[in-house]
Design a protein around this motif. Structure first.
Motif, PDB file in Angstrom:
ATOM      1  N   ILE A  98      31.162  62.003  56.481  1.00 32.25           N
ATOM      2  CA  ILE A  98      32.384  62.471  55.832  1.00 32.25           C
ATOM      3  C   ILE A  98      32.930  63.620  56.664  1.00 32.25           C
ATOM      4  N   LEU A 104      37.965  67.506  48.081  1.00 34.07           N
ATOM      5  CA  LEU A 104      37.752  66.066  47.986  1.00 34.07           C
ATOM      6  C   LEU A 104      36.500  65.643  48.737  1.00 34.07           C
ATOM      7  N   LEU A 108      33.171  63.826  47.142  1.00 39.04           N
ATOM      8  CA  LEU A 108      32.600  62.562  47.607  1.00 39.04           C
ATOM      9  C   LEU A 108      31.142  62.734  48.007  1.00 39.04           C
ATOM     10  N   TYR A 111      28.976  62.551  45.067  1.00 40.03           N
ATOM     11  CA  TYR A 111      29.014  61.312  44.288  1.00 40.03           C
ATOM     12  C   TYR A 111      27.674  60.605  44.360  1.00 40.03           C
ATOM     13  N   PHE A 114      26.712  56.400  45.907  1.00 34.11           N
ATOM     14  CA  PHE A 114      26.594  55.860  47.260  1.00 34.11           C
ATOM     15  C   PHE A 114      25.216  55.248  47.507  1.00 34.11           C
ATOM     16  N   VAL A 160      34.346  58.489  56.889  1.00 36.69           N
ATOM     17  CA  VAL A 160      35.264  58.802  55.796  1.00 36.69           C
ATOM     18  C   VAL A 160      36.065  60.031  56.203  1.00 36.69           C
ATOM     19  N   THR A 162      38.624  62.906  55.115  1.00 37.12           N
ATOM     20  CA  THR A 162      39.213  63.639  53.988  1.00 37.12           C
ATOM     21  C   THR A 162      39.851  64.929  54.490  1.00 37.12           C
ATOM     22  N   PHE A 186      41.241  58.950  53.334  1.00 40.29           N
ATOM     23  CA  PHE A 186      41.822  59.596  52.159  1.00 40.29           C
ATOM     24  C   PHE A 186      42.990  60.493  52.533  1.00 40.29           C
TER      25      PHE A 186
END
Length: 251
Positions: A98, A104, A108, A111, A114, A160, A162, A186
């Motif tokens: 990430i 944000l 994530l 979270y 995953f 990812v 962000t 994102f």
């Protein structure tokens, strides 16, 4: 355990349509919920309702997997969970990085879904030196200067993004150059990538705008249902050159 770099899903080579691929996670989510309740079998109608699609489409989608169910019995839940997980490549470990650990990115990272779905957050990366070394979700944030080495050391093929939109393309270019072949974006901007790199864009503002459109349409339909219809006979002086009511009525 195998990493995402050494094996790619076979959905394209097997000719499964992209629309079907996009629905497989919906089926998997519904099936996982059934499995957690120890439900052994499910009919196409029940599973379709749980996934939010019609049963004919579900049966067509499953035909691409070679799964047709049993008449009068339905589908074996555990077998379908395995079959769809294998098709999506979730029976192996997919290390993910990430990039951009703001609100944000941190959300994530925290979270918990995953790991249970085959994804491992291998690294968190940020350009702010003040973030380096800070623990987020039990993972130390690393500086973006080391991005290429982090990708290589962890065998990462999924990134990812962000970050703010102004730097997203630069981050994307570096990820691709380092060997990342799939990107979840994102950042509110369109990324340009070479052939062979897949990008999925998540734009919450666009989703909200679509919802606003539907809300406006529903409000309009309710309004139309309460406003009396326009009188059938209009005075000729109120008509436009083609007999229609002009857009701007005279005062």
């Amino acid at each position: 355990m195998a990493t995402g770099r050494t094996h790619r899903p076979a959905t394209r080579s097997r000719g499964i349509p992209e629309a079907t691929v996009a629905r497989l996670p919906l089926y998997l989510r519904a099936l996982t919920a059934l499995s957690e309740r120890s439900v052994p079998t499910v009919s196409s109608e029940e599973l379709a309702a749980a996934a939010g699609v019609n049963s004919a489409k579900l049966r067509k989608d499953f035909s691409y997997l070679g799964s047709y169910g049993t008449r009068g019995v339905g589908y074996d839940v555990e077998y379908l969970v395995y079959q769809i997980s294998r098709e999506l490549g979730l029976t192996q470990d997919w290390p993910v990085v990430i990039v951009g650990i703001g609100n944000l990115g941190a959300a994530l990272a925290n979270y918990g879904g995953f790991a249970s779905r085959g994804f491992r957050v291998a690294a968190l990366i940020d350009a702010d030196p003040a973030m380096t070394g800070r623990q987020v979700a039990g993972i130390a944030v690393q500086h973006s200067d080391d991005l290429e080495k982090i990708i290589s050391d962890n065998g990462v093929s999924i990134g990812v993004i962000t970050t703010p939109p102004g730097v997203a393309q630069q981050v994307c270019d570096r990820l691709v150059a380092a060997g990342v072949t799939s990107i979840l974006n994102f950042a509110p901007t369109v990324l340009s990538v070479p052939d062979g790199v897949d990008v999925r864009k998540v734009d919450l503002s666009i989703e909200l705008q679509i919802l606003a459109f539907h809300e406006q349409r529903k409000a309009g339909e309710e309004h139309e249902g309460t406003v009396p219809p326009v009188a059938a006979h209009q005075d000729s002086s109120e008509q436009g050159p083609d007999g229609d009511v002009p857009a701007v009525m005279p005062a």
